[in-house]
Scaffold this motif. Structure first.
Motif, PDB file in Angstrom:
ATOM      1  N   GLU A 175       0.829  -1.206   0.000  1.00  0.00           N
ATOM      2  CA  GLU A 175       0.000   0.000   0.000  1.00  0.00           C
ATOM      3  C   GLU A 175       0.871   1.267   0.000  1.00  0.00           C
ATOM      4  O   GLU A 175       0.743   2.117   0.889  1.00  0.00           O
ATOM      5  CB  GLU A 175      -0.970  -0.018   1.173  1.00  0.00           C
ATOM      6  CG  GLU A 175      -1.896  -1.221   1.146  1.00  0.00           C
ATOM      7  CD  GLU A 175      -3.127  -1.083   2.027  1.00  0.00           C
ATOM      8  OE1 GLU A 175      -3.163  -0.172   2.870  1.00  0.00           O
ATOM      9  OE2 GLU A 175      -4.053  -1.901   1.867  1.00  0.00           O
ATOM     10  N   VAL A 178      -1.169   4.902  -0.139  1.00  0.00           N
ATOM     11  CA  VAL A 178      -2.266   5.231   0.765  1.00  0.00           C
ATOM     12  C   VAL A 178      -2.013   6.582   1.433  1.00  0.00           C
ATOM     13  O   VAL A 178      -0.923   6.851   1.941  1.00  0.00           O
ATOM     14  CB  VAL A 178      -2.431   4.138   1.839  1.00  0.00           C
ATOM     15  CG1 VAL A 178      -3.404   4.587   2.932  1.00  0.00           C
ATOM     16  CG2 VAL A 178      -2.925   2.850   1.203  1.00  0.00           C
ATOM     17  N   SER A 207      -2.970  -2.792  -2.645  1.00  0.00           N
ATOM     18  CA  SER A 207      -3.826  -1.630  -2.421  1.00  0.00           C
ATOM     19  C   SER A 207      -5.233  -2.113  -2.097  1.00  0.00           C
ATOM     20  O   SER A 207      -5.629  -3.209  -2.490  1.00  0.00           O
ATOM     21  CB  SER A 207      -3.863  -0.726  -3.664  1.00  0.00           C
ATOM     22  OG  SER A 207      -4.725   0.386  -3.457  1.00  0.00           O
TER      23      SER A 207
END
Length: 275
Positions: A175, A178, A207
């Protein structure tokens, strides 16, 4: 929606970057990953997408060799996951930035570069790698700033720069976008595509934001420790493309495709439970 060039021809390497067969991870009495079979092709961006808590981070830790209680087959760059020879060939970025706040950006990278490539004779090479990695993540203007004084997005980019040291063959990114603003997200995805196209780097990017699936060459869609799409035991397959996934489900977006697959899986389980 961002449009990228079609999948490039497969690289010369005959083996995939990652191959798993019957991969299972348990944590106490709970099974976190259920008998996964999948491949990640070399030189591509493979998106690992699914809701928070579905097992993405556990799978990534298994791939880089830091996850306990892993059974089944998991080969990475031709070796069992966690093999000592993989340490300098894989870059790994966790969700939390892994930097020292009391060091500058350059000092952080100098420190990690010295660990990866020790010895005085390697000093010039380390300097080149550090300078390039800082430029790759667009932090040249902040190279002498303390990491603790940077924004959250900038600190995340320092972690990415550390992972880029030594030109890794495989980047495992948990991720990485983010919380970033749209411009920075766009720039990072452009960097990911440049790494794959110009350096042949393989990227596995997780993700829970479904629109990021459109930026990947191949997709693995996960829910509750299982794959809804992309899982396969065939090395030549290596996941679904976004176009193939939309076509197969008759939907316009990957998010709609994911929801349809969830509904189908739920209906199938309900039917099984009533037999």
């Amino acid at each position: 929606m961002m449009n990228y060039e079609p999948d490039p021809p497969p690289p010369a390497a005959s083996t995939p970057a990652i191959h798993a067969d019957d991969l299972t991870v348990t944590r106490g009495p709970r099974t976190v990953l259920h008998h996964l079979r999948f491949t990640v092709p070399r030189g591509r961006i493979t998106g690992l997408l699914g809701p928070s808590g579905c097992g993405k981070s556990t799978l990534m830790r298994a791939i880089v060799g830091t996850q306990a209680k892993v059974t089944g087959t998991l080969d990475v760059l031709g070796h069992p996951a966690g093999h000592p020879t993989l340490r300098s060939r894989i870059g790994y970025v966790t969700q939390a930035p892994s930097v020292y706040d009391d060091l500058t950006v350059r000092q952080n990278l100098d420190y990690f570069a010295a660990i990866l490539d020790p010895g005085r004779a390697a000093a010039d090479r380390r300097h080149q790698h550090v300078t390039r990695a800082i430029a790759d993540v667009d932090l040249t203007r902040h190279a002498d700033a303390l990491a603790g004084n940077l924004s959250g997005g900038q600190r995340g980019r320092v972690s990415l720069a550390v992972a880029l040291l030594g030109t890794p063959e495989l980047l495992v990114l948990d991720e990485p976008t983010v919380g970033l603003d749209p411009v920075l997200r766009r720039d990072l995805w452009q960097l990911f595509h440049d790494l794959a196209a110009t350096r042949g780097t393989t990227l596995l990017v997780s993700s829970h934001v479904m629109d990021e699936a459109e930026r990947c060459h191949r997709l693995l869609l996960m829910r509750e420790g299982e794959f809804l799409a992309g899982g396969t035991s065939r090395p030549e397959a290596g996941g679904d493309t976004p176009d193939a996934l939309r076509t197969r489900t008759g939907t316009d977006t990957v998010e709609a495709a994911f929801l349809r697959l969830v509904d189908e899986a739920t209906a199938g389980r309900t039917k099984e439970s009533t037999r």
